[in-house]
Write an enzyme that holds these catalytic residues in place. Structure first.
Site, PDB file in Angstrom:
ATOM      1  N   ASN A  97       0.834  -1.209   0.000  1.00  0.00           N
ATOM      2  CA  ASN A  97       0.000   0.000   0.000  1.00  0.00           C
ATOM      3  C   ASN A  97       0.867   1.258   0.000  1.00  0.00           C
ATOM      4  O   ASN A  97       0.530   2.255   0.634  1.00  0.00           O
ATOM      5  CB  ASN A  97      -0.938  -0.003   1.223  1.00  0.00           C
ATOM      6  CG  ASN A  97      -2.084   0.976   1.051  1.00  0.00           C
ATOM      7  OD1 ASN A  97      -2.609   1.141  -0.053  1.00  0.00           O
ATOM      8  ND2 ASN A  97      -2.459   1.652   2.117  1.00  0.00           N
ATOM      9  N   SER A 101      -5.686   2.446  17.272  1.00  0.00           N
ATOM     10  CA  SER A 101      -6.605   3.408  16.659  1.00  0.00           C
ATOM     11  C   SER A 101      -7.724   3.772  17.627  1.00  0.00           C
ATOM     12  O   SER A 101      -8.158   2.935  18.434  1.00  0.00           O
ATOM     13  CB  SER A 101      -7.203   2.756  15.406  1.00  0.00           C
ATOM     14  OG  SER A 101      -8.294   3.513  14.952  1.00  0.00           O
ATOM     15  N   TYR A 161     -11.305  -4.832  10.742  1.00  0.00           N
ATOM     16  CA  TYR A 161     -10.103  -4.001  10.921  1.00  0.00           C
ATOM     17  C   TYR A 161     -10.004  -3.522  12.369  1.00  0.00           C
ATOM     18  O   TYR A 161      -8.968  -3.666  13.027  1.00  0.00           O
ATOM     19  CB  TYR A 161     -10.128  -2.797   9.964  1.00  0.00           C
ATOM     20  CG  TYR A 161      -9.113  -1.741  10.347  1.00  0.00           C
ATOM     21  CD1 TYR A 161      -7.756  -1.942  10.117  1.00  0.00           C
ATOM     22  CD2 TYR A 161      -9.504  -0.555  10.987  1.00  0.00           C
ATOM     23  CE1 TYR A 161      -6.817  -0.991  10.503  1.00  0.00           C
ATOM     24  CE2 TYR A 161      -8.573   0.398  11.371  1.00  0.00           C
ATOM     25  CZ  TYR A 161      -7.236   0.173  11.124  1.00  0.00           C
ATOM     26  OH  TYR A 161      -6.303   1.108  11.526  1.00  0.00           O
ATOM     27  N   LYS A 174      -7.189  -4.341  15.723  1.00  0.00           N
ATOM     28  CA  LYS A 174      -6.478  -3.418  16.625  1.00  0.00           C
ATOM     29  C   LYS A 174      -6.730  -3.813  18.076  1.00  0.00           C
ATOM     30  O   LYS A 174      -5.810  -3.792  18.903  1.00  0.00           O
ATOM     31  CB  LYS A 174      -6.917  -1.970  16.368  1.00  0.00           C
ATOM     32  CG  LYS A 174      -6.496  -1.448  14.990  1.00  0.00           C
ATOM     33  CD  LYS A 174      -4.975  -1.414  14.845  1.00  0.00           C
ATOM     34  CE  LYS A 174      -4.525  -1.075  13.447  1.00  0.00           C
ATOM     35  NZ  LYS A 174      -3.080  -1.278  13.228  1.00  0.00           N
ATOM     36  N   LEU A 177     -11.634  11.438   4.626  1.00  0.00           N
ATOM     37  CA  LEU A 177     -12.178  12.729   4.200  1.00  0.00           C
ATOM     38  C   LEU A 177     -11.153  13.618   3.471  1.00  0.00           C
ATOM     39  O   LEU A 177     -11.430  14.101   2.366  1.00  0.00           O
ATOM     40  CB  LEU A 177     -12.715  13.474   5.438  1.00  0.00           C
ATOM     41  CG  LEU A 177     -13.197  14.901   5.196  1.00  0.00           C
ATOM     42  CD1 LEU A 177     -14.408  14.919   4.278  1.00  0.00           C
ATOM     43  CD2 LEU A 177     -13.533  15.584   6.537  1.00  0.00           C
ATOM     44  N   ARG A 205     -14.610  14.827  14.344  1.00  0.00           N
ATOM     45  CA  ARG A 205     -13.415  13.990  14.544  1.00  0.00           C
ATOM     46  C   ARG A 205     -12.283  14.859  15.075  1.00  0.00           C
ATOM     47  O   ARG A 205     -12.317  16.087  14.961  1.00  0.00           O
ATOM     48  CB  ARG A 205     -12.943  13.379  13.209  1.00  0.00           C
ATOM     49  CG  ARG A 205     -13.931  12.428  12.575  1.00  0.00           C
ATOM     50  CD  ARG A 205     -13.998  11.097  13.294  1.00  0.00           C
ATOM     51  NE  ARG A 205     -14.955  10.218  12.652  1.00  0.00           N
ATOM     52  CZ  ARG A 205     -16.271  10.196  12.901  1.00  0.00           C
ATOM     53  NH1 ARG A 205     -16.794  11.028  13.795  1.00  0.00           N
ATOM     54  NH2 ARG A 205     -17.066   9.351  12.277  1.00  0.00           N
ATOM     55  N   GLY A 215     -22.473   2.950  10.016  1.00  0.00           N
ATOM     56  CA  GLY A 215     -21.233   2.645  10.749  1.00  0.00           C
ATOM     57  C   GLY A 215     -20.470   3.869  11.213  1.00  0.00           C
ATOM     58  O   GLY A 215     -19.514   3.751  11.974  1.00  0.00           O
TER      59      GLY A 215
HETATM   60  N1  LIG Z   1      -4.122   6.425   8.661  1.00  0.00           N
HETATM   61  C1  LIG Z   1      -5.038   6.309   9.600  1.00  0.00           C
HETATM   62  O1  LIG Z   1      -6.078   6.956   9.546  1.00  0.00           O
HETATM   63  C2  LIG Z   1      -4.799   5.399  10.789  1.00  0.00           C
HETATM   64  C3  LIG Z   1      -5.580   5.589  11.953  1.00  0.00           C
HETATM   65  C4  LIG Z   1      -5.365   4.729  13.038  1.00  0.00           C
HETATM   66  C5  LIG Z   1      -4.415   3.709  12.955  1.00  0.00           C
HETATM   67  N2  LIG Z   1      -3.701   3.553  11.803  1.00  0.00           N
HETATM   68  C6  LIG Z   1      -2.717   2.467  11.740  1.00  0.00           C
HETATM   69  O2  LIG Z   1      -1.446   3.033  11.551  1.00  0.00           O
HETATM   70  C7  LIG Z   1      -0.621   2.148  10.780  1.00  0.00           C
HETATM   71  C8  LIG Z   1      -0.060   2.903   9.595  1.00  0.00           C
HETATM   72  O3  LIG Z   1      -1.135   3.453   8.854  1.00  0.00           O
HETATM   73  P1  LIG Z   1      -0.890   4.281   7.519  1.00  0.00           P
HETATM   74  O4  LIG Z   1      -2.016   5.232   7.396  1.00  0.00           O
HETATM   75  O5  LIG Z   1       0.493   4.770   7.465  1.00  0.00           O
HETATM   76  O6  LIG Z   1      -1.113   3.112   6.462  1.00  0.00           O
HETATM   77  P2  LIG Z   1      -0.329   2.824   5.096  1.00  0.00           P
HETATM   78  O7  LIG Z   1      -1.101   1.783   4.379  1.00  0.00           O
HETATM   79  O8  LIG Z   1      -0.014   4.085   4.393  1.00  0.00           O
HETATM   80  O9  LIG Z   1       1.039   2.205   5.644  1.00  0.00           O
HETATM   81  C9  LIG Z   1       1.164   0.854   6.006  1.00  0.00           C
HETATM   82  C10 LIG Z   1       2.380   0.309   5.285  1.00  0.00           C
HETATM   83  O10 LIG Z   1       2.562  -1.043   5.683  1.00  0.00           O
HETATM   84  C11 LIG Z   1       2.872  -1.813   4.520  1.00  0.00           C
HETATM   85  N3  LIG Z   1       2.475  -3.184   4.846  1.00  0.00           N
HETATM   86  C12 LIG Z   1       1.228  -3.667   5.068  1.00  0.00           C
HETATM   87  N4  LIG Z   1       1.317  -4.976   5.405  1.00  0.00           N
HETATM   88  C13 LIG Z   1       2.632  -5.309   5.416  1.00  0.00           C
HETATM   89  C14 LIG Z   1       3.355  -6.492   5.704  1.00  0.00           C
HETATM   90  N5  LIG Z   1       2.748  -7.620   6.061  1.00  0.00           N
HETATM   91  N6  LIG Z   1       4.696  -6.470   5.619  1.00  0.00           N
HETATM   92  C15 LIG Z   1       5.353  -5.331   5.262  1.00  0.00           C
HETATM   93  N7  LIG Z   1       4.717  -4.172   4.985  1.00  0.00           N
HETATM   94  C16 LIG Z   1       3.375  -4.167   5.059  1.00  0.00           C
HETATM   95  C17 LIG Z   1       2.144  -1.145   3.378  1.00  0.00           C
HETATM   96  O11 LIG Z   1       2.752  -1.379   2.126  1.00  0.00           O
HETATM   97  C18 LIG Z   1       2.249   0.332   3.774  1.00  0.00           C
HETATM   98  O12 LIG Z   1       3.416   0.926   3.224  1.00  0.00           O
HETATM   99  C19 LIG Z   1      -1.515   0.967  10.418  1.00  0.00           C
HETATM  100  O13 LIG Z   1      -1.285  -0.053  11.362  1.00  0.00           O
HETATM  101  C20 LIG Z   1      -2.903   1.530  10.565  1.00  0.00           C
HETATM  102  O14 LIG Z   1      -3.838   0.534  10.868  1.00  0.00           O
HETATM  103  C21 LIG Z   1      -3.865   4.384  10.730  1.00  0.00           C
END
Ligand SMILES: NC(=O)c1ccc[n+]([C@@H]2O[C@H](COP(=O)([O-])OP(=O)(O)OC[C@H]3O[C@@H](n4cnc5c(N)ncnc54)[C@H](O)[C@@H]3O)[C@@H](O)[C@H]2O)c1
Length: 340
Positions: free
Chosen positions: A36, A125, A150, A154, A201, A232, A297
């Protein structure tokens, strides 16, 4: 320099945290499977930091890859971002989410134990709170039944950390419960890269501002909030990145077994319509939006009580909502000139 492994370090929050770690004198090491994210994030990182940050391409569920990284670098700690995060997709493909988000944590913890690495910061989260009964929401507020697979991953990952620490394993862990990260690095060299139609958003707002999306729909204007749209707690991603640096530094002063968790938000709630107004102000243009029905949701309102993270980690957000929207907009403009 102390080495910090950041799993998912090429992603949105991980890449900004890499910058904050370098600024604080740490050496980040990235592992990412780019499921991603895009490889040119690494170029953005080197433009900002002047460094070539080591990056291993691969899956955190791959034990042999993790063991290779842990044997090649003496690590002070790990920040575990790697996970899938699309709430909607998780309801269609729950096993994909349980498989990646939970097993990657288990394999990582086993590898940390094997190599004697104690310090872990985990990305949790505010989704674990659902619609809280009291606002602002405190860390002590009970978690609700997760609304999506999801969100459940967490909760389960937090529980895994608690159980591992209870078992007297040599683990010192902090879970950070993020509220709504937005914004981009002020240089516009890195930012959020949503694949396909954004479900958050702000990327939808900036893409609509640029004409990539025709129109933004505000889901509901009849909630019990100041203007009827959902509330939010929007936090600039560089402030969020800084919270990880504070958490890693804090863990160095703790003896394993140790576990704690912190909200990371600004302590202020903003409505969707306020975000749109802030965007219109910084971009100096009107946004094409309409009011639609409520989205199933969606939580009505949630924002963080930040007293604990301020007191314990001495962390304070520095950026305003307008700063965040300005940086998101500049990032969107930069992307349109140099698509990822
Ligand atoms: N962005 C948000 O709104 C938000 C809010 C709360 C929590 N989070 C958590 O924060 C963390 C980071 O979020 P983000 O927004 O940077 O997401 P993102 O998708 O931009 O970053 C996650 C990264 O992890 C990599 N990845 C996924 N699975 C993998 C694996 N098995 N091995 C190696 N790499 C892997 C993806 O390629 C990506 O680069 C996540 O755990 C997400 O659940 C995000």
């Amino acid at each position: 320099m102390e080495n910090i492994l950041i799993t998912g370090g090429a992603g949105y929050i991980g890449s900004h945290t890499a910058v904050a770690l370098v600024e604080a004198g740490y050496q980040p090491i990235i592992v990412d499977d780019f499921s991603n994210s895009e490889k040119n994030v690494l170029e953005g990182l080197s433009k900002i930091t002047g460094l070539s940050i080591p990056c291993y391409e691969g899956d955190c569920n791959d034990r042999s890859l993790l063991e290779k990284i842990f044997s090649e670098h003496a690590l002070t700690g790990v920040i575990h971002f790697a996970a899938y995060k699309a709430v909607g997709e998780s309801t269609q493909k729950p096993l994909k989410y349980y498989g990646n988000n939970i097993f990657s944590l288990v394999v990582l913890l086993e590898t940390m134990e094997k190599f004697g690495v104690e310090n872990l910061v985990f990305s949790s989260s505010c989704t674990v709170y659902g619609q809280p009964d009291e606002l602002p929401v405190k860390e002590s507020t009970p978690r609700k039944v997760a609304e999506s697979p999801y969100g459940n991953t967490k909760k389960i990952c937090e529980d895994i950390l608690v159980d591992q620490v209870k078992s007297e394993a040599k683990l010192a862990a902090i879970a950070l419960r993020y509220f709504n990260p937005i914004g981009a690095h002020p240089s516009s060299h890195i930012g959020e890269l949503p694949l396909g139609v954004p479900s958050n958003l702000v990327p939808f707002v900036t893409q609509t501002g640029l004409g990539i999306r025709k129109e933004l729909t505000v889901f509901g204007d009849d909630y019990n909030t100041p203007d009827g749209s959902c509330v939010r707690d929007y936090i600039h991603v560089m402030d969020l990145a800084e919270a990880h640096v504070k958490a890693i530094s804090y863990l160095r002063g703790k003896n394993a077994p140790f576990y704690d968790l912190f909200n990371v938000g600004t302590g202020t709630g903003n409505t969707v319509l306020e975000v749109i107004q802030a965007f219109e102000k910084v971009s100096k243009q009107a946004l094409n939006y309409k009011i639609g029905p409520r989205r199933p949701g969606d939580v009505e309102k949630v924002w963080a009580d930040t007293e604990k993270i301020t007191r314990e980690l001495d962390w304070h957000p520095k950026y305003t909502l307008e700063d965040s929207l300005r940086d998101s907009w500049n990032w969107q403009l930069a992307l349109s000139k140099n698509p990822a």
